[in-house]
Each structure stands twice: as C-alpha cells, then as structure tokens.
Design an enzyme around this catalytic site. Structure first.
Site, PDB file in Angstrom:
ATOM      1  N   ASP A  59      -5.232   6.996  -1.113  1.00  0.00           N
ATOM      2  CA  ASP A  59      -5.786   5.660  -1.251  1.00  0.00           C
ATOM      3  C   ASP A  59      -7.304   5.648  -1.198  1.00  0.00           C
ATOM      4  OD1 ASP A  59      -5.150   3.107  -1.837  1.00  0.00           O
ATOM      5  OD2 ASP A  59      -4.849   2.440   0.215  1.00  0.00           O
ATOM      6  N   ASP A  64       3.626   0.010   8.295  1.00  0.00           N
ATOM      7  CA  ASP A  64       4.969  -0.297   7.796  1.00  0.00           C
ATOM      8  C   ASP A  64       5.943  -0.681   8.906  1.00  0.00           C
ATOM      9  OD1 ASP A  64       4.834   2.160   8.929  1.00  0.00           O
ATOM     10  OD2 ASP A  64       5.961   3.210   7.398  1.00  0.00           O
TER      11      ASP A  64
END
Length: 570
Positions: free
Chosen positions: A137, A390
């Site tokens: 990322d 998450d």
C-alpha cells in the site's frame, strides 16, 4: 484398516481441565463483591474518595466477570493431517489463496515481507494449490524489487550456527554443503536488498512503472488515492480477494501481516482438518492462530486467519442462476467477478491459463472507484469502520451464527517481530485501543449483535473484554491517583487496619498476583517476564489506552478523526 482410518475424525475438541483455576476465579470474584458490599454499607460515612474508589472497584469487578467468562471453558484442538491425506488425495485438496499486506518500506523493511512470502510458499501443501498475493500500500519500488529477487531460503533456518541444522551426528556432508550454499545465497540476497534500500536510486531491476509514482496518489498498482476513503488493511484485503477471485479463485484464504512468517509448514493441513472435518458448514468457518514473537513477549487478540469467505458466498449462493442488476450493484460492475464467485461456490478454481486473460479485469476490480456504490466493506468481505484494521470481520462472522476455532499447534503456527522500542509499542497499543472502542460504540457492538443477531452471550462477553481496552484507562488512572489525593487532602480510600475489610483488600491483592504469576510459570515464562508484564500493563493502560479513548471521544464530538499509524518493525 483403510476404512477404519477414513472413519476417524480429522480433529478432536478436548475440554481443558482447569478446576483449580476456576476455584481461584470464584474466590477473587467473591472477595471483590465483599469489598463492594463494604463500600456500599459505609458509603454515607465517607466523602468523594470513597465514592470514586467504589466506582473504580465496580469496574474492576465487572472486568473480572468478563475474564472469568472468557477463561471458564477452555478447549484444545487436536488435528490429524495424516488422516486428512489418507482421506483426501492431494489432487483433491482445496486450493488456498494467501494474502500478505504491507504499507511502508521504512517501517516494514522489504526483507521482512520477503521472509513471510518465502515461508508461505514453503508450506507442506501441494504447490499448485497455493497462490500468494502481496499488497504494497506504499507503492514502493524497493518492496517490488525485493520480491523479484526473492530466493528460497527462510531466514530463521539460518539464524543459528551450523549445528542447529543437525538432527544427529550422522548428518550427511552433502546436506551440510547444501545448507551452507543456500545460506550463502540467502545472505547475498539480504545484502542486495539492504544495498537497494540504502541507495534507492540504484535498483538493478526494471522499475520504470514507478518512475513518476506518488506513494499516496497512484493508479491501480494498489488501491489508494487521497480523494477516496482509505480503510487500511481491510480495503487491501478486499482488493486482493477480488483480484484472486479472478485469477486463482480459491475458496480458502490465508491472511497474514508482512511481519508474520509461517513457523509450522503443516499449518494449512492442520487448518483443513478443522474446516473440512466439521459436521456442518456452520460448525467451523474460520481458523485463527495466536501471534507469537521470536524476539519478545507480547499478546495479540487478533492473530492470523485462514478464512472461508462465507459472507460473499451466502449472499450470492441463492442467485447463481441469474446475475441481475441488483447483485451487480452490490458486488460491483464486473460480470467476470460474478462468474468467478459462482465457480467458487461449486468448488471450481481457475486454471493457470486463465491468469493472462484476467489481468485487465483485475485492474478494474482493484481500482479505487470500484467499491463506490457497492456493498464491499459494509456487507461483503472485510468490513470497514475501525483503525484496528480488520477486527470488525470476526464479530460479524460470529453474529451470523458461524463458528471459529483457535488451535495451538506445536510448533507455533506463525512467528513475527514486535515493534521495536517503547514509543512504537505505545503507538500500536493506542491504535488497537482506538479501533476496538470504535467497534464497541458502533452498530456492530457485541451487545446489539447478541440481542438482534446470533452472537452467543459468552461470545459477547469475550468481545466486551477486548473492546473495552480504552475504557479501562479511566478507572485505573483514577485509582492510581487516589493515594496521592488522599495524602494531600488527609483522607483515605482503603479500609482502616483495624477493620475486617482491610484484610479483604490485602487478600485480593496477594491472591490475584500469585494467580497471575502461576499463569506465567505454567506457560513456561519467568518471574521476571511476569513482573515486566505487570509493570507494562499499568503503563500501557494509563497512557496508550487513555489516548486511544480520547481519540474516540474527539471523533464522536466531530473535533478530529482517528488516524492509522504504522509501527516500525525490525
């Protein structure tokens, strides 16, 4: 004999005997209740300090109830990979897509990502059934270069001297020579990567695609743009899910961070014993392993997951026959992705020849704008809404009535590196406390999931114990300041020495610390480790968790937004 073997279970769920632990749990609970009763009885005789102490101790008692519930019925899982291989031929074993996420080549050095990828590819599992996807990322050419230069030599294999590879005196000289050759190649790889990091302009690899890239604003090499909401690891996992669905389309997914290498080569087989050996589809749908660290002591409530993405499956399984506009709107505009989902539900995977045909579509489903107007992150895939990455996905799975397993294989499934230094640890703890509290104060609160969904009451209590990390900072901080306040105001908050309740407080203090010490000793840890953990727990609670709590309060007041901070790994 073969029939008897195939009829044996692939795993066994064994309740752990903890009668003595339960006894101490109850003793401490009743002593806390006695102290609260004493506080209530004399509440009108004392002032502010007494009331504040009562409120803090009420919280400690509530937290202890959550602890008791979490540890009351512990179980162990024994898995039998040999039985699995006897029952299911290798060619029929399910395929697994493995996801690795990284975001910063400085805080998360590329060599760490390389080690993790190598360890995953070295699983004791049919190689044609494994596919590894890496999400960077940070759009780093260094990470890309490191993966291009990857060799076949996990670093822990070479972390000791030559004797560590010997299982006895009869180790062949050929093996020793091969081991030394591989070690030399690995060391050369490490030197090349380190040199590339130190001299970023000298990278012997075709990286023209990165020549005009901005790590925070780039096309779909990765899914991040400043003008799109970024949901950290969760969005990266959703991108990898869609891309893998088009390329390899495995029904099972392994999710690891870039700094958690596979320490047990049979871990996929162990997981398949649990996933395939369930009596029903909803018995066990994801397996989670605790994190362990090779250079430090640390607890982590999340771990690494081998996940069946049932959320996407359940939504679509009743609509396989007709891919209508409503389904496309929720999953996205890619009809190829919908076809891949339909194939996955039927147990089909994509052939290697399919890879080249799916590249263009993969760019489409990985684009920043693909999720706009869809249900990704809200109802499908990894869920958004927390800086703890998450964490939302697990509670959502459980709230739908599905179950999970938490085995403890030997050797450990994964090993990783903890953040280096106090500030990095505190930053990580603050982010976790912030993200967990965000979930507690959202529509995904476990209490609501128990009342209006299928989350079990005991599961609710366990999630409450985790999600209230940030809230614990307030009573602990107040209780820590009470002695100083009492000295300044010439008052007291503890019972006097001549009162019986004084001995109740002393007994609670002694029994609790002996109890926690015994837990450390039974886990094979030292008295020093216990003492350091007790000290750091107080520091973490009253600093990092406190700032996490304040961050959420500022977010609720719409003064500022919570921020995701990556911690440095060495």
């Amino acid at each position: 004999m073969a029939n008897a073997t195939t009829s044996l279970p692939l795993f066994e769920k064994i309740p752990r005997k903890n009668t003595i632990q339960r006894g101490f749990d109850i003793i401490i609970f009743f002593l806390l209740l006695l102290l609260l009763v004493y506080r209530l009885y004399f509440l009108n005789h004392y002032g502010f300090t007494w009331i504040l102490a009562f409120l803090c101790e009420s919280w400690f008692t509530f937290n202890w109830v959550l602890v008791i519930s979490t540890k009351w019925t512990l179980v162990d899982y024994n898995t039998y990979p040999d039985r699995l291989l006897q029952r299911i031929p290798e060619v029929e074993l399910p395929s697994v897509d493995m996801f690795v996420t990284t975001t910063d080549p400085v805080l998360e050095p590329p060599i760490i990502t390389v080690i993790t990828v190598l360890s995953l590819l070295a699983f004791d599992y049919p190689s044609h059934k494994l596919a590894c996807y890496v999400s960077d990322d940070g759009c780093s050419p260094l990470t890309y270069y490191s993966l291009v230069e990857v060799s076949k030599a996990p670093f822990r294999y070479f972390s000791g001297d030559d004797s560590t590879t010997s299982s006895g005196s009869d180790t062949s000289s050929n093996f020793q020579q091969e081991w030394k050759r591989m070690k030399d190649e690995y060391e050369q790889l490490s030197v090349k990567i380190e040199n590339a990091i130190q001299n970023q302009n000298i990278v012997p690899c075709d990286l023209t695609i990165f020549s005009k890239m901005d790590s925070k604003n780039h096309p779909t090499i990765l899914n991040k743009r400043p003008n799109h909401s970024h949901h950290y690891k969760a969005v990266a996992m959703n991108v990898l899910t869609r891309v893998s669905g088009l390329m390899t389309n495995a029904s099972y997914m392994l999710n690891v961070d870039c700094d958690m290498y596979a320490n047990n080569p049979k871990i996929v087989l162990h997981s398949m014993c649990l996933l395939l050996g369930s009596n029903s589809e909803k018995e066990i749908v994801f397996v989670q392993f605790s994190q362990a660290f090779y250079e430090g002591l640390k607890d982590d409530p999340y771990g690494n997951q081998l996940v069946v993405m049932r959320e996407l499956d359940i939504f679509i399984e009743d609509n396989i026959a007709s891919v209508n506009e409503e389904i496309l709107k929720r999953v996205g505009s890619s009809k190829e992705l919908m076809k891949s989902v339909a194939h996955a539900l039927k147990g089909k995977t994509n052939s290697p020849d399919h890879l080249s045909n799916s590249i263009d579509t993969a760019y489409q489903v990985a684009g920043c704008g693909y999720e706009h107007g869809t249900s990704w992150g809200r109802q499908l895939g990894w869920l958004y809404g927390s800086t703890a990455e998450d964490i939302l996905t697990g509670p959502r799975i459980h709230s739908k009535g599905w179950k999970s397993a938490f085995p403890r294989p030997n050797p450990q499934a994964f090993l990783g590196c903890a953040p280096s230094g106090g500030p990095a640890v505190m930053t990580q703890q603050k982010r976790w406390a912030t993200g967990l509290l965000e979930v507690l104060l959202s529509k995904d609160c476990p209490i609501l999931a128990t009342l209006f969904a299928k989350l079990h009451w005991r599961q609710c209590l366990t999630y409450l114990w985790i999600f209230t990390w940030g809230l614990r900072s307030i009573p602990e901080l107040c209780y820590a300041f009470l002695p100083t306040y009492c000295i300044i105001t010439n008052s007291h908050f503890l019972p006097k020495a001549q009162e019986q309740a004084f001995y109740t407080a002393i007994v609670i203090f002694v029994i609790y610390h002996l109890y926690t010490l015994s837990e450390f000793l039974r886990a094979g840890l030292s008295v020093r480790a216990w003492w350091n953990n007790q000290r750091m727990a107080r520091i973490t609670t009253m600093t990092a968790w406190l700032f996490g709590f304040l961050s959420v309060i500022l977010k609720l007041l719409r003064i500022s937004e919570t921020v995701f901070e990556v911690t440095k790994k060495d």
